[in-house]
Design a protein around this motif. Structure first.
Motif, PDB file in Angstrom:
ATOM      1  N   PHE A 284      -5.261  12.469   0.370  1.00 31.27           N
ATOM      2  CA  PHE A 284      -5.324  11.023   0.169  1.00 31.27           C
ATOM      3  C   PHE A 284      -5.986  10.644  -1.152  1.00 31.27           C
ATOM      4  O   PHE A 284      -6.134   9.453  -1.451  1.00 31.27           O
ATOM      5  CB  PHE A 284      -6.072  10.349   1.329  1.00 31.27           C
ATOM      6  N   GLY A 285      -6.375  11.622  -1.915  1.00 28.49           N
ATOM      7  CA  GLY A 285      -6.926  11.325  -3.227  1.00 28.49           C
ATOM      8  C   GLY A 285      -8.353  10.856  -3.206  1.00 28.49           C
ATOM      9  O   GLY A 285      -8.865  10.352  -4.210  1.00 28.49           O
ATOM     10  N   ARG A 286      -9.036  10.990  -2.059  1.00 25.70           N
ATOM     11  CA  ARG A 286     -10.443  10.570  -2.001  1.00 25.70           C
ATOM     12  C   ARG A 286     -11.324  11.636  -2.638  1.00 25.70           C
ATOM     13  O   ARG A 286     -11.034  12.829  -2.577  1.00 25.70           O
ATOM     14  CB  ARG A 286     -10.858  10.352  -0.545  1.00 25.70           C
ATOM     15  N   THR A 287     -12.421  11.194  -3.218  1.00 24.53           N
ATOM     16  CA  THR A 287     -13.347  12.120  -3.866  1.00 24.53           C
ATOM     17  C   THR A 287     -14.630  12.203  -3.073  1.00 24.53           C
ATOM     18  O   THR A 287     -14.962  11.323  -2.284  1.00 24.53           O
ATOM     19  CB  THR A 287     -13.645  11.642  -5.293  1.00 24.53           C
TER      20      THR A 287
ATOM     21  N   GLU B 188      -7.728  17.438  -0.850  1.00 25.16           N
ATOM     22  CA  GLU B 188      -7.754  16.063  -0.349  1.00 25.16           C
ATOM     23  C   GLU B 188      -6.413  15.404  -0.653  1.00 25.16           C
ATOM     24  O   GLU B 188      -6.106  15.069  -1.788  1.00 25.16           O
ATOM     25  CB  GLU B 188      -8.883  15.278  -1.020  1.00 25.16           C
TER      26      GLU B 188
ATOM     27  N   GLU C 114      -0.566   4.323   0.026  1.00 25.42           N
ATOM     28  CA  GLU C 114      -1.527   5.388   0.326  1.00 25.42           C
ATOM     29  C   GLU C 114      -0.872   6.524   1.108  1.00 25.42           C
ATOM     30  O   GLU C 114      -0.970   7.693   0.732  1.00 25.42           O
ATOM     31  CB  GLU C 114      -2.703   4.802   1.114  1.00 25.42           C
TER      32      GLU C 114
ATOM     33  N   SER D 243       0.852  -1.186   0.000  1.00 15.38           N
ATOM     34  CA  SER D 243       0.000   0.000   0.000  1.00 15.38           C
ATOM     35  C   SER D 243       0.890   1.239   0.000  1.00 15.38           C
ATOM     36  O   SER D 243       1.785   1.364   0.847  1.00 15.38           O
ATOM     37  CB  SER D 243      -0.916   0.023   1.230  1.00 15.38           C
TER      38      SER D 243
END
Length: 551
Positions: free
Chosen positions: A548-551, A546, A482, A480
């Protein structure tokens, strides 16, 4: 006025030049005769014996030293002679100069038997070896057709070979690992040009030598119209500032520069010099190429043995021509070539030791065990401060990232068994555990830290198993990235944005003044609520960012 100036007084208006070989001052009209006559001084109009004799003796010594140096570089397996040097220099002069009458006394004649002299002056080959020289030196190719390996560089239709044979050699940098043939190629280039050669090595020459060689090469160009060759071995050992001394001559084309290095020129060679040279990459030789080189070296070695034996025993009528013959099976040659990892010089040196040992012991053949004993260990190409160091650690990292435990262990072994510091490897494993595994397996980081501590405690060779344990675990663990990607985004924002202030509601307010200024006002204490609360923790300018790249 000294006595050496007396001949010049007969024609005070004559132009004087410096001889590029002996550095004597000679009239321009006499320079061709001076060089053709092996730097013999012209007869003086008035000849004071003491001073003229001293000057002539000094010039002769200077010429002798330079001839020996040049001939030794061009043909290391032959003995230089003044006559051979004179003929070589004469052939480089215009036809009119070669046919001009020569003034001064004739060169001294040798009283050596002609047949003996011819054998002495011949280059060393398989038929006339020289027993005092290392086998690696005797086995050097004497022409491009003798070169084994590097077919893409030296093939009949290759660009480099056409340039060398047509004497249109550009300035170049030869880059390759030890034993790949860089010095041999430089010698072949020097021989093809038939010109003045200045051979230096950064391991034994100073910057003053480099400057002197460049100056002499310029003088040779002005006097003869031909370019000299300046060869610098291990050029990366000169600093980039020291390499600047070569730049003016290379840029103006006053001489041909050839440098050799085992380090990546991009990092170790002056950028201005690098941009004006053609980089010739000489990759390490393949196993089949090294085997062919070793077969040739075996024949030369046996010729050396027979020549030495015949010199000792022929007077006693010894006719056992093959008494000292030693066989070297093909499988032994292949084993030796594999162990030396493309280093032809190391392979030939190991072969010579093994054959000498077999001859001394009266054995009929060289065995793999004898070769292993001669080498002691594999000649793996690895430099803890060089490019290969970074190449292999990159291979280890990418193999673990790709979950290939088999390849990961191989690259680990290439490092630690070639002498790499085990703590360096352990530090890279700690980094990998967090960067590439991260939250997918939280046990990876403690294991990597424990591995580092264990390597500190027991060291090599015992810690190889500990490193192998950790590398295998990390290669097989889930991956991972992340958190690694998130922190990279944070770094980009921090480095490209202004330092944004901390929002007032999440600031600490330990004093009454801070409370009055609004510090901590409106802050919601999360434990007082059962569920999530609506509250921002970033500056308003980053409220929608963001990481962490979350949408």
């Amino acid at each position: 006025m000294t006595s050496i100036d007396a001949p010049q007084s007969a024609d005070e208006g004559a132009e004087m030049v410096t001889c590029p070989i002996c550095n004597s001052r000679v009239q321009a009209a006499d320079i061709n005769r001076h060089i053709d006559s092996n730097c013999t001084p012209a007869p003086a109009l008035t000849s004071p014996p003491s001073s003229s004799s001293a000057s002539s003796s000094t010039s002769a010594q200077t010429v002798g030293r330079m001839q020996t140096s040049i001939q030794s570089f061009l043909s290391p397996n032959s003995k230089p002679t003044p006559s051979s040097m004179s003929s070589s220099m004469s052939s480089s002069m215009p036809a009119a100069a070669r046919t001009a009458p020569t003034a001064g006394p004739p060169p001294p004649q040798s009283h050596t038997n002609p047949s003996t002299k011819r054998k002495r002056d011949e280059p060393v080959s398989a038929s006339t070896p020289s027993s005092h020289k290392p086998l690696a030196e005797l086995a050097r190719p004497s022409s491009l057709s003798d070169v084994l390996g590097h077919d893409s560089l030296f093939g009949e239709s290759s660009l480099l070979r056409r340039l060398i044979t047509s004497k249109q050699v550009p300035c170049m940098l030869l880059y390759g690992p030890p034993g790949s043939g860089k010095t041999t190629l430089a010698r072949l280039i020097a021989a093809s040009l038939s010109t003045q050669v200045h051979a230096l090595s950064a391991t034994m020459h100073a910057v003053s030598d480099l400057r002197a060689a460049a100056d002499e090469a310029r003088s040779y160009r002005r006097v003869t119209g031909r370019k000299a060759l300046v060869f610098v071995d291990e050029i990366h050992r000169f600093t980039k500032a020291q390499q600047d001394f070569l730049l003016p001559g290379v840029e103006s084309g006053e001489y041909v520069f050839v440098g050799a290095t085992t380090e990546n020129p991009s990092f170790r060679v002056n950028g201005a010099l690098l941009s004006r040279c053609r980089v010739v990459v000489m990759n390490k030789l393949g196993i089949d190429d090294v085997v062919r080189i070793l077969r040739r070296a075996v024949g030369i070695k046996m010729s050396v043995v027979r020549q030495k034996r015949d010199g000792l025993h022929n007077q006693d009528g010894d006719t056992e021509v093959d008494r000292d013959a030693v066989q070297v099976p093909d499988e032994v040659l292949k084993f030796l070539a594999t162990m030396c990892d493309g280093d032809a010089r190391a392979a030939i040196n190991g072969l010579e030791m093994a054959m000498d040992s077999a001859i001394a012991a009266g054995e009929a053949a060289v065995s793999s065990a004898l070769v292993r004993e001669a080498l002691q260990k594999s000649h793996l190409l690895y430099d803890r401060d060089g490019e290969e160091h970074y190449n292999i650690i990159s291979a280890l990292h990418k193999s673990m990232r790709g979950s290939d435990d088999n390849a990961s262990l191989y690259w680990l072994g290439r490092m630690i068994y070639a002498g790499e510091d085990p703590l360096y490897v352990a530090r890279r494993l700690v980094r990998f555990a967090s960067e590439d595994i991260g939250l997918a397996d939280n046990a990876a980081l403690p294991l990597a830290v424990s591995t580092y501590q264990a390597c500190q405690t027991i060291g090599m060779p015992e810690c190889d198993a500990i490193l192998a344990h950790c590398v295998t675990y990390l290669a097989r663990a889930p991956k991972s990235v992340e958190t690694y990607r998130a922190i990279k985004r944070v770094k980009e924002v921090v480095q490209t944005h202004e330092a944004l202030p901390v929002p007032l509601h999440i600031r600490n307010a330990p004093t009454k003044l801070m409370e009055d200024l609004g510090y901590s006002k409106g802050y919601i204490y999360n434990p007082d609520h059962d569920g999530p609360v609506e509250q921002t923790y970033l500056p308003d300018e980053l409220a929608v960012k963001e990481f962490f790249g979350r949408t």
